[in-house]
Write an enzyme that holds these catalytic residues in place. Structure first.
Site, PDB file in Angstrom:
ATOM      1  N   ALA A  66       0.872  -1.175   0.000  1.00  0.00           N
ATOM      2  CA  ALA A  66       0.000   0.000   0.000  1.00  0.00           C
ATOM      3  C   ALA A  66       0.910   1.226   0.000  1.00  0.00           C
ATOM      4  O   ALA A  66       2.079   1.153   0.371  1.00  0.00           O
ATOM      5  CB  ALA A  66      -0.883  -0.018   1.237  1.00  0.00           C
ATOM      6  N   GLY A 108       0.813  -5.006   1.139  1.00  0.00           N
ATOM      7  CA  GLY A 108      -0.465  -5.122   0.434  1.00  0.00           C
ATOM      8  C   GLY A 108      -0.326  -5.805  -0.928  1.00  0.00           C
ATOM      9  O   GLY A 108      -1.282  -6.404  -1.421  1.00  0.00           O
ATOM     10  N   GLU A 111      -0.423  -9.359  -0.096  1.00  0.00           N
ATOM     11  CA  GLU A 111      -1.802  -9.685   0.321  1.00  0.00           C
ATOM     12  C   GLU A 111      -2.737  -9.752  -0.880  1.00  0.00           C
ATOM     13  O   GLU A 111      -3.647 -10.575  -0.929  1.00  0.00           O
ATOM     14  CB  GLU A 111      -2.288  -8.646   1.339  1.00  0.00           C
ATOM     15  CG  GLU A 111      -1.547  -8.782   2.670  1.00  0.00           C
ATOM     16  CD  GLU A 111      -1.882  -7.679   3.657  1.00  0.00           C
ATOM     17  OE1 GLU A 111      -1.751  -6.499   3.295  1.00  0.00           O
ATOM     18  OE2 GLU A 111      -2.288  -7.994   4.796  1.00  0.00           O
ATOM     19  N   GLU A 131       5.389  -5.083   7.110  1.00  0.00           N
ATOM     20  CA  GLU A 131       4.685  -4.030   7.863  1.00  0.00           C
ATOM     21  C   GLU A 131       5.289  -3.791   9.240  1.00  0.00           C
ATOM     22  O   GLU A 131       5.287  -2.664   9.741  1.00  0.00           O
ATOM     23  CB  GLU A 131       3.194  -4.390   8.014  1.00  0.00           C
ATOM     24  CG  GLU A 131       2.365  -4.200   6.753  1.00  0.00           C
ATOM     25  CD  GLU A 131       2.403  -5.385   5.798  1.00  0.00           C
ATOM     26  OE1 GLU A 131       3.274  -6.278   5.962  1.00  0.00           O
ATOM     27  OE2 GLU A 131       1.553  -5.435   4.882  1.00  0.00           O
TER      28      GLU A 131
END
Ligand code: DAK
Length: 257
Positions: A66, A108, A111, A131
Site C-alpha cells: 500500500a 499489500g 496480500e 509491515e
C-alpha cells in the site's frame, strides 16, 4: 475500453488481463489504484466473453505494498474509515483470478496475490510482509491467508521478522502454484487463463466457490456444500456435452449453459 490512470485492461481470447501501472512507486497501491482495480475486476466478472482474469504488474514489481506516503498521514479514524471496502471487494469476484507476480510482492502487494485464486511467479518474485518494520501489521488479510497458504511457522517468520520469500521457497511452501523464467511469465499466466476460460463457466465458478469454502467452514459443512454444487452441475448443458464428448472421443464444445 475505459481508460484507467493506474492500470491497463485488455481482453485476450476470453481472458481479462489487468496490468497495474504505477511504475514510479513500484505499483504502490493508493486508493485510486485499488478503486480502478476493483472496477476492472468487476467489469471482467460481469462480461460473458471473459472466463478468467489475470492481475500482473511490471517486471520489477507486482506491487511494493500500500502507498506508504498516503498512509503516513493517517490517524486512527482515517485508517478505520479508509479503503478497506475496496480491498474486500476483491473477495466477491466470482471468476478465477490469477496473480502473475514478478519482482516485489510486498505488504499489500503480497496480500493482493494471496487474495487471488492462483499465483504464477517469475523466478525473480519476492514475497514479504514487512509491515512490522513500519510499526504496523498486515491489514489486508496477510495474518489470516499467509498461515493458511504456507504454515503458521513460516507466516510468523515472515510477519515478525519481515523476511522475504523467493519464488522457489514460495512454491515449496504452497503460496505459488508455478514458477517460470521472467520472460515466460506473461505467456504462462495467459496459457493458464485460456485453459480455464475454455472450460464450462458454471463448473469453473462453482469449483472456485467450493475451494474457497474449504477455508471458511468445517470439513463436514464444506463437503456438504461441495456435494450440492456437484449435483447442481448435472442441470447444465455443459455437463451433458462434456460427458458426451468424452464418449465420442472428441473435445467438448462448452456454451457456458
Ligand atoms: N509506498 C510508496 N512508495 C513506495 C513504496 C510504497 N509501498 N514502495 C516503493 N516506493 C517508492 C519509493 O519511495 C521510491 O520512490 P522515489 O524515492 O523514487 O520517489 C520508488 O518507489 C522506488 O523505490 P526504491 O528506491 O526504494 O527502490 P528499491 O529498489 O531500492 O527498493 C523496495 C525496493 C520495494 C525494497 C523498497 O522500495 C521498499 O522497501 N518499499 C516499501 C515496501 C513496504 O514496506 N511495503 C509495505 C507497506 S505497508 C489495508 C490494505 C493494505 C494494507 C494494510 C491495510 N486495509 C484495507 C485495511 C497494506 C499495507 C502495506 O502494504
Amino acid at each position: 475500453m475505459t481508460a484507467y490512470r493506474y492500470l491497463r485492461l485488455e481482453v485476450v481470447e476470453r481472458v481479462g488481463v489487468i496490468q497495474m501501472n504505477r511504475p514510479q512507486v513500484l505499483n504502490a497501491i493508493n486508493d485510486e489504484l485499488m478503486q480502478e482495480l476493483v472496477s476492472a475486476l468487476r467489469r471482467c466478472d460481469a462480461d460473458p466473453e471473459i472466463g478468467a482474469i489475470i492481475i500482473g504488474g511490471s517486471e520489477k514489481a507486482f506491487a511494493a505494498g500500500a502507498d506508504i506516503g498516503a498512509m503516513a498521514q493517517y490517524g486512527f479514524v482515517e485508517a478505520f474509515t479508509g479503503n478497506i471496502i475496496d480491498w474486500q471487494a476483491i473477495r466477491e469476484i466470482r471468476k478465477p483470478v490469477i496473480a502473475a507476480v514478478s519482482g516485489y510482492a510486498l505488504g499489500g502487494g503480497c496480500e493482493l496475490a494471496l487474495m487471488c485464486d492462483l499465483v504464477v511467479a517469475s523466478e525473480t518474485a519476492q514475497f514479504g510482509l514487512p509491515e512490522v518494520t513500519l510499526g504496523i501489521m498486515p491489514g489486508a488479510g496477510g495474518t489470516q491467508r499467509l498461515p493458511r497458504a504456507v504454515s503458521k511457522a513460516k507466516a510468523m517468520d515472515m510477519c515478525l521478522t519481515a523476511r522475504r520469500m523467493d519464488a522457489r521457497e514460495a512454491e515449496h511452501a504452497g503460496l505459488v502454484s508455478r514458477v517460470v523464467p521472467p520472460e515466460d511469465l506473461h505467456d504462462a499466466a495467459l496459457e493458464i487463463g485460456k485453459t480455464i476460460a475454455g472450460k464450462s463457466l458454471p463448473s469453473v465458478m462453482m469449483i472456485k466457490e467450493a475451494i474457497n469454502q474449504a477455508y471458511e467452514s468445517s470439513l463436514n459443512d464444506g463437503l456438504r456444500f461441495e456435494r450440492r454444487l456437484f449435483h447442481s452441475l448435472f442441470a447444465t448443458e455443459d455437463q451433458k456435452e462434456g460427458m458426451r464428448a468424452f464418449e465420442e472421443r472428441r473435445l467438448p464444445v462448452f456454451r457456458n449453459r
